[in-house]
Structures are given as structure tokens and as C-alpha cells.
Design a protein around this motif. Sequence first.
Motif, PDB file in Angstrom:
ATOM      1  N   CYS A 135      26.159  77.816  -6.009  1.00  0.00           N
ATOM      2  CA  CYS A 135      25.737  78.082  -4.630  1.00  0.00           C
ATOM      3  C   CYS A 135      24.626  79.126  -4.568  1.00  0.00           C
ATOM      4  CB  CYS A 135      26.921  78.571  -3.795  1.00  0.00           C
ATOM      5  SG  CYS A 135      28.208  77.343  -3.523  1.00  0.00           S
ATOM      6  N   ALA A 176      39.479  80.251   4.317  1.00  0.00           N
ATOM      7  CA  ALA A 176      38.472  79.222   4.073  1.00  0.00           C
ATOM      8  C   ALA A 176      37.108  79.686   4.577  1.00  0.00           C
ATOM      9  CB  ALA A 176      38.879  77.917   4.754  1.00  0.00           C
ATOM     10  N   ARG A 177      37.080  80.349   5.721  1.00  0.00           N
ATOM     11  CA  ARG A 177      35.824  80.877   6.243  1.00  0.00           C
ATOM     12  C   ARG A 177      35.276  81.988   5.346  1.00  0.00           C
ATOM     13  NH1 ARG A 177      38.555  80.043  11.254  1.00  0.00           N
ATOM     14  NH2 ARG A 177      39.292  82.193  11.292  1.00  0.00           N
ATOM     15  N   ARG A 222      33.738  80.364   2.278  1.00  0.00           N
ATOM     16  CA  ARG A 222      32.429  79.755   2.566  1.00  0.00           C
ATOM     17  C   ARG A 222      31.358  80.823   2.764  1.00  0.00           C
ATOM     18  NH1 ARG A 222      31.452  74.623   3.265  1.00  0.00           N
ATOM     19  NH2 ARG A 222      33.612  74.055   3.778  1.00  0.00           N
ATOM     20  N   SER A 223      31.743  81.952   3.349  1.00  0.00           N
ATOM     21  CA  SER A 223      30.766  83.031   3.539  1.00  0.00           C
ATOM     22  C   SER A 223      30.336  83.618   2.196  1.00  0.00           C
ATOM     23  CB  SER A 223      31.341  84.120   4.441  1.00  0.00           C
ATOM     24  OG  SER A 223      32.352  84.850   3.786  1.00  0.00           O
ATOM     25  N   THR A 272      40.461  77.519  -2.495  1.00  0.00           N
ATOM     26  CA  THR A 272      41.083  78.606  -1.742  1.00  0.00           C
ATOM     27  C   THR A 272      42.312  78.102  -0.995  1.00  0.00           C
ATOM     28  OG1 THR A 272      38.943  79.717  -1.485  1.00  0.00           O
ATOM     29  CG2 THR A 272      40.694  80.344   0.051  1.00  0.00           C
ATOM     30  N   ASP A 321      30.278  74.587  -2.561  1.00  0.00           N
ATOM     31  CA  ASP A 321      30.861  75.358  -1.457  1.00  0.00           C
ATOM     32  C   ASP A 321      32.128  74.684  -0.935  1.00  0.00           C
ATOM     33  OD1 ASP A 321      29.259  73.238  -0.590  1.00  0.00           O
ATOM     34  OD2 ASP A 321      28.744  74.216   1.301  1.00  0.00           O
ATOM     35  N   ASP A 322      32.105  73.354  -0.832  1.00  0.00           N
ATOM     36  CA  ASP A 322      33.300  72.623  -0.389  1.00  0.00           C
ATOM     37  C   ASP A 322      34.424  72.726  -1.417  1.00  0.00           C
ATOM     38  OD1 ASP A 322      32.179  71.783   2.026  1.00  0.00           O
ATOM     39  OD2 ASP A 322      31.313  69.989   1.125  1.00  0.00           O
ATOM     40  N   ALA A 381      30.018  81.982  -0.471  1.00  0.00           N
ATOM     41  CA  ALA A 381      29.169  80.980  -1.124  1.00  0.00           C
ATOM     42  C   ALA A 381      27.789  80.867  -0.473  1.00  0.00           C
ATOM     43  CB  ALA A 381      29.855  79.623  -1.089  1.00  0.00           C
ATOM     44  N   THR A 382      27.560  81.630   0.594  1.00  0.00           N
ATOM     45  CA  THR A 382      26.305  81.547   1.331  1.00  0.00           C
ATOM     46  C   THR A 382      25.366  82.664   0.917  1.00  0.00           C
ATOM     47  OG1 THR A 382      27.480  80.638   3.242  1.00  0.00           O
ATOM     48  CG2 THR A 382      25.272  81.516   3.639  1.00  0.00           C
ATOM     49  N   VAL A 389      36.077  76.191  -1.075  1.00  0.00           N
ATOM     50  CA  VAL A 389      36.987  76.212   0.068  1.00  0.00           C
ATOM     51  C   VAL A 389      38.267  75.451  -0.264  1.00  0.00           C
ATOM     52  CG1 VAL A 389      37.306  75.398   2.441  1.00  0.00           C
ATOM     53  CG2 VAL A 389      35.175  76.531   1.788  1.00  0.00           C
TER      54      VAL A 389
END
Length: 216
Positions: A167, A207-208, A211-212, A122, A115-116, A214-215, A119
Motif C-alpha cells: 500500500c 477495520a477503519r 484502512r487508515s 483485522t 488494503d482490503d 494502509a493509506t 481489513v
Amino acid sequence: MDSDRSGPWSGSSKVPVDISFRTLPFEVSLPVRADAVRNRAKVLEAAARLFAERGVEHVTMDDVAAAAGVGKGTLYRHFGDKSGLATALLDQREAELQKGILGGSAPLGPGVGPDDRLVAFTTAYLEFLRDSLDIVLLSQTSTVGARFRPGAHAFWRRHCAYLLELCRAPEPDIAADVLLAALSAEQVQHWLVDRGLPFDQLAEALARVARSLATR
């Protein structure tokens, strides 16, 4: 699965990927004279500066030759025309980003969670677009579907899909396409130029989004 392995080289890849760029400086090639290498570097540096200052359409080959301190014959012999020069500059920047993904420092390179890394990719790709927007926009919109054809796009897509697979994100291939659509040059130009969003604000928002995706 080991998150330190880069996606495009993973044995788990479901789709064969042509990761070759239009030209890559680390491909096998014949030896090049030292002065030719220096001249090429000077030309690309001058072109990058002038393109950033004036925009690609307002820069001539004569401008680049003068700024680089090389003869026009040298410039045309190495790059052909302004389109060839722009392509060479884009290839160089794409190759640098690819190298960072494959073996650079974390979080862009291996060593942190997927996930990192997603980001970091991106943000790094958005910075690449900021520094090359005119050139990338031209290459991605020259014909219908041009954005999807280069090997570079296939590499970015497989890298993102691989990280999303790690992820355990739903539909990782589609999610990778969604992220790269948001990172298309035309879309980024709309946000930065037409809507006037500050770069840092856009980078944080994307970036948000990454990350979303990847969740689970």
C-alpha cells in the motif's frame, strides 16, 4: 509487486521470519491412527464449547472427557493437562487462520488489493480472539513479552507489514506493530468486557483503523 502473493512467503521480506507455530497440524509427522484422530477432534470440539460457555478456569479435564465421550486416560495421554489442551486448541485455530491467509478465499486470502486484505485480516483475527479470548489472554500475559515470542505473532506481523508495504504506507513495520497492539487479547478484552463495546461496533472501528494505516 503481485498483491496475490502472501507476505510471509514474499521474496521481498526484509526480516527472516520463523513462521512455525507451537505445533502445526500440517507439519510432517508420523501417521496417526484414525481413532486417535477422531478422539482428538472430539476432545478439541468439546473443549472449545466448554471454554466458551464457562471460561477456561471453570472447566476441568473431567468435564472435557465427559463432554467428548472419551476416557480420562485418553485425554491426559494426548494433552497432558488443561494447559496442554488449551494450547492445542489455540494452535488449531491459529493454523486455520494462517491457511486462510496463505491460500483461502479473498479477501482474507489472495485475489484482492492489499488494503482490503489488511481489513479482512483485522476482522478475521478479531473474530479469532472473540472465540478464544481466555486462552489467548493466558498465552499472551503469562510472562513479560510473551505476546511477541510465538512464531504465530511473527507470521501475523510479517503479513501485515507486507500488505502495508504494498500500500506504500509510511513505516509499514511500525504500522504493523500498532495494528497488532490494538489486536492484543488484553486490549480487546478491555474494549469488549470492561467497556462493554458491542463486537460489531469494535470490528467496524478496527477495520477503519486498518484502512487508515494502509493509506498514504
